[in-house]
Write a protein that holds these residues in place. Sequence first.
Motif, PDB file in Angstrom:
ATOM      1  N   LYS A 174      16.264 116.280  87.982  1.00 45.98           N
ATOM      2  CA  LYS A 174      15.928 117.690  88.229  1.00 45.98           C
ATOM      3  C   LYS A 174      17.196 118.547  88.086  1.00 45.98           C
ATOM      4  CE  LYS A 174      13.516 120.434  91.740  1.00 45.98           C
ATOM      5  NZ  LYS A 174      14.452 121.063  92.642  1.00 45.98           N
ATOM      6  N   GLU A 175      18.271 118.072  88.668  1.00 48.29           N
ATOM      7  CA  GLU A 175      19.535 118.813  88.595  1.00 48.29           C
ATOM      8  C   GLU A 175      19.984 118.927  87.126  1.00 48.29           C
ATOM      9  OE1 GLU A 175      21.613 120.628  90.212  1.00 48.29           O
ATOM     10  OE2 GLU A 175      23.194 120.520  88.688  1.00 48.29           O
ATOM     11  N   GLN A 180      22.241 131.030  79.482  1.00 49.58           N
ATOM     12  CA  GLN A 180      23.532 131.712  79.353  1.00 49.58           C
ATOM     13  C   GLN A 180      23.878 131.943  77.891  1.00 49.58           C
ATOM     14  OE1 GLN A 180      25.285 132.858  82.103  1.00 49.58           O
ATOM     15  NE2 GLN A 180      23.349 132.195  82.987  1.00 49.58           N
ATOM     16  N   ALA A 189      16.063 113.447  91.775  1.00 48.37           N
ATOM     17  CA  ALA A 189      16.931 114.580  92.135  1.00 48.37           C
ATOM     18  C   ALA A 189      17.981 114.796  91.041  1.00 48.37           C
ATOM     19  CB  ALA A 189      17.600 114.329  93.478  1.00 48.37           C
ATOM     20  N   ARG A 244      13.952 108.488  94.454  1.00 44.38           N
ATOM     21  CA  ARG A 244      14.274 109.837  94.940  1.00 44.38           C
ATOM     22  C   ARG A 244      15.588 110.322  94.331  1.00 44.38           C
ATOM     23  NH1 ARG A 244      13.019 108.941 101.311  1.00 44.38           N
ATOM     24  NH2 ARG A 244      10.934 109.829 101.373  1.00 44.38           N
ATOM     25  N   THR A 245      16.577 109.432  94.329  1.00 42.78           N
ATOM     26  CA  THR A 245      17.899 109.816  93.807  1.00 42.78           C
ATOM     27  C   THR A 245      17.794 110.149  92.323  1.00 42.78           C
ATOM     28  OG1 THR A 245      18.889 108.321  95.414  1.00 42.78           O
ATOM     29  CG2 THR A 245      20.306 109.044  93.615  1.00 42.78           C
ATOM     30  N   ARG A 301      24.978 128.274  90.199  1.00 47.88           N
ATOM     31  CA  ARG A 301      24.065 128.829  89.180  1.00 47.88           C
ATOM     32  C   ARG A 301      23.444 130.141  89.640  1.00 47.88           C
ATOM     33  NH1 ARG A 301      22.643 123.354  88.019  1.00 47.88           N
ATOM     34  NH2 ARG A 301      20.881 123.405  89.447  1.00 47.88           N
ATOM     35  N   GLU A 320      17.739 121.460  85.327  1.00 48.47           N
ATOM     36  CA  GLU A 320      18.033 122.847  85.722  1.00 48.47           C
ATOM     37  C   GLU A 320      19.370 123.308  85.148  1.00 48.47           C
ATOM     38  OE1 GLU A 320      15.477 122.768  89.882  1.00 48.47           O
ATOM     39  OE2 GLU A 320      17.598 123.281  89.962  1.00 48.47           O
ATOM     40  N   ALA A 321      20.336 122.409  85.133  1.00 53.60           N
ATOM     41  CA  ALA A 321      21.653 122.765  84.586  1.00 53.60           C
ATOM     42  C   ALA A 321      21.550 123.040  83.083  1.00 53.60           C
ATOM     43  CB  ALA A 321      22.651 121.637  84.855  1.00 53.60           C
ATOM     44  N   ARG A 339      24.572 118.625  94.422  1.00 55.40           N
ATOM     45  CA  ARG A 339      23.469 119.395  93.819  1.00 55.40           C
ATOM     46  C   ARG A 339      23.323 120.764  94.493  1.00 55.40           C
ATOM     47  NH1 ARG A 339      21.819 114.001  93.128  1.00 55.40           N
ATOM     48  NH2 ARG A 339      20.781 113.826  95.143  1.00 55.40           N
ATOM     49  N   HIS A 351      19.835 126.325  82.519  1.00 54.02           N
ATOM     50  CA  HIS A 351      20.780 127.402  82.854  1.00 54.02           C
ATOM     51  C   HIS A 351      21.774 127.631  81.718  1.00 54.02           C
ATOM     52  CE1 HIS A 351      23.146 129.986  85.473  1.00 54.02           C
ATOM     53  NE2 HIS A 351      24.232 129.324  85.108  1.00 54.02           N
ATOM     54  N   LYS A 362      21.713 134.703  76.513  1.00 53.28           N
ATOM     55  CA  LYS A 362      22.189 136.002  76.991  1.00 53.28           C
ATOM     56  C   LYS A 362      23.376 136.477  76.168  1.00 53.28           C
ATOM     57  CE  LYS A 362      20.875 136.239  81.816  1.00 53.28           C
ATOM     58  NZ  LYS A 362      21.342 136.027  83.180  1.00 53.28           N
ATOM     59  N   LEU A 416      12.259 103.178  96.705  1.00 53.97           N
ATOM     60  CA  LEU A 416      11.930 104.582  96.979  1.00 53.97           C
ATOM     61  C   LEU A 416      13.203 105.428  96.974  1.00 53.97           C
ATOM     62  CD1 LEU A 416       9.880 106.773  97.852  1.00 53.97           C
ATOM     63  CD2 LEU A 416      10.251 106.057 100.212  1.00 53.97           C
ATOM     64  N   HIS A 417      14.229 104.882  97.581  1.00 44.99           N
ATOM     65  CA  HIS A 417      15.509 105.591  97.641  1.00 44.99           C
ATOM     66  C   HIS A 417      16.051 105.842  96.228  1.00 44.99           C
ATOM     67  CE1 HIS A 417      19.374 106.837  99.156  1.00 44.99           C
ATOM     68  NE2 HIS A 417      19.956 105.968  98.352  1.00 44.99           N
TER      69      HIS A 417
END
Lengths: 251, 348
Positions: A233-234, A245, A230, A226-227, B131, A237-238, B124, A241, A248, A222-223
């Motif tokens: 996801k990071e 940019q 995460a 989760r890691t 960001r 998102e990066a 994070r 982003h 833009k 589980l640990h």
Amino acid sequence: MTNNAKTSFETIFEQFQSIVDNTIPEQYKPLLAHLNEQGLFYQQFIQSLNNKEADLSSFWALPNSWGDNGPAAEHTNDWFKLFFALNASSANSEPPSIDTAWSLFNQPTQQTVESLKALQRAFVDINQLHTELGQLALQRFEKLQQAVDGEPTEAQSCKHWLQAGEETFKKVTQTEPYLDAQKRLFEALKQLKTQQQAFATQLSQQLGLPSQQTIDDLKNALHQLRTEFAQYKEHTEATIHRFEQRLKKRH
Amino acid sequence: MPAFKPSNKNQWQDDFALLLERFKTFDEQPDLSVGDSQKTLIHQENKLRLFRYSARQVKQKKTPVLIVYALVNRPYITDLDQDRSLVLRLLEMGYPVYLLDWGYPDSSDSLTDLNDYINGQLYRCVQQVKRLNQIKKIDLLGICQGGVFSLCYSALHRSDIRKLVTLVTPVDFHTKDNPLSLWTQHIEPTALINTTGNIAGDTVSLLFKTLKPYQLNRDNYRQIEHLNKNKRALEHFLRMEKWLRDNPDLAGQAAVEFMHSFYQQNKLHKGQLSLADQAVTLANIQCPVLNLYAKLDHIVPPSSSQALAQHINPELYQEHALEGGHIGAFTSLKTQKKLTSLLVNWLS
């Protein structure tokens, strides 16, 4: 602390409980109960000074300083409670005798018995040092009281109680015997825990329950999950982003 | 027994009776709400939550400040109430403020280690803040153990941090005047782990109280007269009590690692610490560092904090002493003005 004083203070405590139970919102109750308990401690102390009681050493008894269980309780076992609170979900206020502890184990091994004995020895040594601490603190308190010009007031006496307690506590708890007893206590606890785990493993095998190892493996999985989630996801998102940019800049 | 001058009346009992009266009527009842400044949840990961506080109507600074509190106790101590809020003081000066809340670990978190906290969760959060603010570097404000994490982070992720503030942060865990360190030398931390695989918050609280048992368990409650005279003082007292009783469990793995590596082996100060096989060398920190310690800190003695000076380039390093103890250094009304002024001057 005299028995009469205890009875009178217990009555005050009961009165307080009744007021609190009937009229005061729930969120304030634990805080007020704690405050009340501390106040009663000082009142007992002052009363004992008024009564010129010869042995006030119990007012520096460390377990009394942890207390949350009432104004006049003699919490001789609270120090032990700390150590057992580490090991069990509900703390036992009585130090378990070897017989009681044996009942936790179907067939206690020699190792378990030795660990329990070591635990008891360390506990007895620490208790002995705490008793000495109370007596030393009392001696220091008397010196501080005598150093005052005239008669010390209540406020001064309480201040001296604190000073005597903290100074003596610092001194005693940094001595080799104290540190050694503390070390032995933790070592014994650790050994006991290892044996408990071995016993639990044996029992879970017999009853067909998941072993501790299985539970640990699941927790580990589980640990990891989760890691990884995460991190993923990071990363996502990066990346988004970065694209935003770039877009833009182009526009 | 020496002579003793008894008082004619029982002052404490009278004061306590008055106090109870206050609690009986609704209008008089103190407000116990804490951490109430307006904020938005911007990131969540398992138990961790990252908040952004709402800006005040003042000119905004460019670089945001991320506050990193310890795993022990709750981070709302930085925003206890309107008067005693480090968060509000920074917002009033125009700083975008973010707060990392580690949450309440349960048995499923017992394997979380220091690397997970520093190179995982904190990393994070820093990326999120970067960001959101379209910025390459942020300012980090670490408190106590949060300061230790911030130091490790700044040493490992140099390009992320513009300026670092450490507040009541231990660096050398083996200074002579450190009773907590002396005790923990003799404690086998794995013995503290309970059936959930974690260390109970109450146990940690008890250990901290043991540093000054008579003062912290008794003397703090001896005089209550002032609480009847001033409702704000009463509310502050009760909020602090609430905070003191709000003790999250510590994830077992990380707690044992912290005790072994920091308290027992002093690895950070000795330059022997590594996280996920990466050496954590404080001398690698290349951002300016402001180190604030409390003169009367019984948990992190000044000498423990001041040891940071041995690691950081002197041109980048400043340290200042604050009045008060470990918590009073940033919650007390007396120190707040000096603290705010130091922070603002240095961050600007």
